[in-house]
Write an enzyme that holds these catalytic residues in place. Structure first.
Site, PDB file in Angstrom:
ATOM      1  N   ASP A 107     -46.312   3.701 -55.842  1.00  0.00           N
ATOM      2  CA  ASP A 107     -47.042   3.263 -54.652  1.00  0.00           C
ATOM      3  C   ASP A 107     -47.784   4.424 -53.996  1.00  0.00           C
ATOM      4  OD1 ASP A 107     -45.922   0.758 -55.097  1.00  0.00           O
ATOM      5  OD2 ASP A 107     -44.139   1.286 -53.947  1.00  0.00           O
ATOM      6  N   LYS A 140     -52.451   5.291 -57.228  1.00  0.00           N
ATOM      7  CA  LYS A 140     -52.929   5.658 -58.567  1.00  0.00           C
ATOM      8  C   LYS A 140     -54.243   4.952 -58.900  1.00  0.00           C
ATOM      9  CE  LYS A 140     -48.915   4.371 -60.441  1.00  0.00           C
ATOM     10  NZ  LYS A 140     -48.008   4.266 -59.301  1.00  0.00           N
ATOM     11  N   GLY A 163     -48.320  -2.643 -58.790  1.00  0.00           N
ATOM     12  CA  GLY A 163     -49.341  -3.269 -57.951  1.00  0.00           C
ATOM     13  C   GLY A 163     -50.459  -2.273 -57.712  1.00  0.00           C
ATOM     14  N   HIS A 164     -51.629  -2.535 -58.278  1.00  0.00           N
ATOM     15  CA  HIS A 164     -52.737  -1.583 -58.182  1.00  0.00           C
ATOM     16  C   HIS A 164     -53.969  -2.296 -57.626  1.00  0.00           C
ATOM     17  CE1 HIS A 164     -50.629   0.648 -61.749  1.00  0.00           C
ATOM     18  NE2 HIS A 164     -49.977   0.767 -60.620  1.00  0.00           N
ATOM     19  N   GLN A 184     -45.802   2.750 -62.181  1.00  0.00           N
ATOM     20  CA  GLN A 184     -44.557   3.350 -61.666  1.00  0.00           C
ATOM     21  C   GLN A 184     -44.752   4.866 -61.491  1.00  0.00           C
ATOM     22  OE1 GLN A 184     -44.044   0.907 -64.540  1.00  0.00           O
ATOM     23  NE2 GLN A 184     -44.229  -0.439 -62.798  1.00  0.00           N
TER      24      GLN A 184
END
Ligand code: IMO
Ligand code: MG
Length: 431
Positions: free
Chosen positions: A19, A22, A46-47, A229
């Site tokens: 988080d 990235k 989640g991106h 991650q």
């Protein structure tokens, strides 16, 4: 004739607990890449990418897909929930024509099946007080089947009917008893039908990407790996057992695509100017009370995948591994930490721990056994700062912010090349 290896792969990885933004830097690097790759993890990630001002939340497809020149590949190390992927393709189709040459799903990627999600919940319940706090997306059980060599891969969907049904029967032999303990029963027929349904919906994108990857590597074309991650969540080098089930450190994200280490050109460690963690596990600089709440509120630290409030704390340089060989740091939320400093009157950075009676600069590997969390020693910066509007260069940053960055560089020995100074992609300083 011998072929000289041209390093051409940029890996974007998280250096703490995820988080960390990235997607922003993956997007920046992906804007001129030939290939954008997701190589591990699944929709536990989640991106968020932006397209003409629209916010596109992604969990599986590499964000580089939005660039016209790029092909996006979901490599064989990824575990794919087909339903989530189909939703994502639908969403992306508003912006990009997702042709079979635009997106490739490796035929060796493992499929997250409905029973993996049931098993994830069941296993968390069984752990009781030792819950990991997984994302409940079936990630762990899918990788368990992979390691146990009973996984279902996309290529299995193309087996003859009887052959596929036999494979499903075998898988159910391993899982049925456990599932029945919570009253869940799957029949071979319903799983077979599910497989055929997803095969028909996804088949145009399923293939073997190895030729394309090999050709691009040979030509020295730019490849960006969008890691999911982060370092401490790596199954081998992370905070086991409070980690995910894939390898997400720099060597892991290359290996998960089958790409050898000599091809790496850049390894970008993405981090925030403070730390956060979701789920359980050691977090030495975690702040409970007012300071933690202020970081959470100022940094909007709530999960994009699960909505969970994140645990928050000061930046911890001991937890930044000196083993990984990062070429660059991308430091996000420099604006946020400055405002936090103004609010609290100080900012802290952890530079060593007191652990088991000694001072150490190494992240302990046996906290699960000692049940002791290290006590951080801090370097304290007085006050904070506000980033001036339209700040585009390092030189324009407030003096205290520059000192903060230089402190990180001196400690880690890694240049801070990218600096996030605001929520939008344009709010990135590149040095
Ligand atoms: P991105 O890519 C933060 C955490 C979960 C849990 C542990 C295991 O968005 O940075 P899992 O469902 O993988 O078995 O859960 O790992 N976790 C993440 N935390 N960001 C992520 O991804 C994460 N993916 C998994 O919260 O503690
Ligand atoms: Mg996340």
């Amino acid at each position: 004739m011998v072929n000289k290896i041209k390093p051409c792969v940029t890996a974007v990885v998280g250096s703490y607990w995820g988080d960390c933004g990235k997607a922003r830097i993956a997007g920046f690097e992906g804007s001129d890449a030939v290939l954008s790759l997701r190589t591990q993890g699944g929709n536990n990630a989640g991106h968020t990418v932006y397209y003409n001002g629209d916010k596109i939340p992604l969990h599986l497809v590499p964000g580089g897909i939005i660039y016209p020149q790029a092909t996006a590949i979901i490599c064989h190390g990824v575990v794919v929930d087909p339903k989530v992927l189909l939703e994502e393709i639908k969403l992306l189709s508003k912006y990009v024509d997702i042709t079979p040459t635009k997106l490739i799903i490796s035929d060796r990627a493992h499929i997250i099946m409905p029973y993996h999600i049931d098993l994830d919940k069941l296993q968390e319940e069984k752990r009781g007080a030792n819950k990991i706090g997984t994302t409940n997306r079936g990630i762990g059980p899918c990788y368990q089947d992979q390691a146990g060599r009973i996984g279902l891969r996309f290529q299995d969907l193309f087996r003859q009917k009887e052959d596929l049904q036999n494979k499903i029967k075998l898988i159910l032999k391993f899982h049925s008893n456990e599932l029945e303990t919570i009253g869940i029963k799957y029949t071979v027929e319903e799983i077979y039908d599910y497989c055929i349904d997803i095969r028909e919906k996804l088949k145009v994108w399923i293939g073997n990407p190895d030729n394309l990857i090999a050709k691009t590597l040979q030509e020295g074309g730019k490849i960006v790996i969008e890691g999911a991650q982060a370092d401490h969540l790596d199954i081998l080098s992370g905070d086991y057992p409070n980690c995910t089930s894939s390898q997400c450190n720099p060597s892991g994200v290359l290996s998960a695509a089958g790409i050898g280490p000599l091809y790496a050109k850049k390894v970008i460690a993405v981090m925030k100017a403070y730390c956060s963690r979701v789920g359980n596990g050691p977090f030495p600089t975690e702040l409970s009370g007012k300071e933690g709440d202020i970081i959470r509120e100022f940094g909007h630290e709530y999960g994009t995948t699960t909505g969970r409030p994140r645990r928050c704390g000061w930046l911890d340089l001991v937890a930044f591994s000196p083993l990984r060989g990062y070429s660059d740091i991308c430091l996000n939320h420099l604006d946020t930490i400055g405002l936090i400093g103004k609010e609290l009157g100080h900012i802290k950075i952890c530079t060593s721990y007191k652990y088991q009676g000694n001072e150490t600069k190494i992240f302990p590997s046996n906290m699960e056994v000692t049940k002791e969390i290290p006590i951080p020693n801090y370097h304290i910066f007085e006050g904070g700062w506000e980033i001036p509007k339209n700040c585009k260069t390092f030189e324009e940053l407030p003096k205290k912010a520059k000192e903060y960055i230089e402190f990180i560089e001196n400690y880690t020995g890694v240049p801070v090349t990218y600096i996030g100074v605001g929520p939008n992609n344009e709010d990135t300083i590149v040095r």
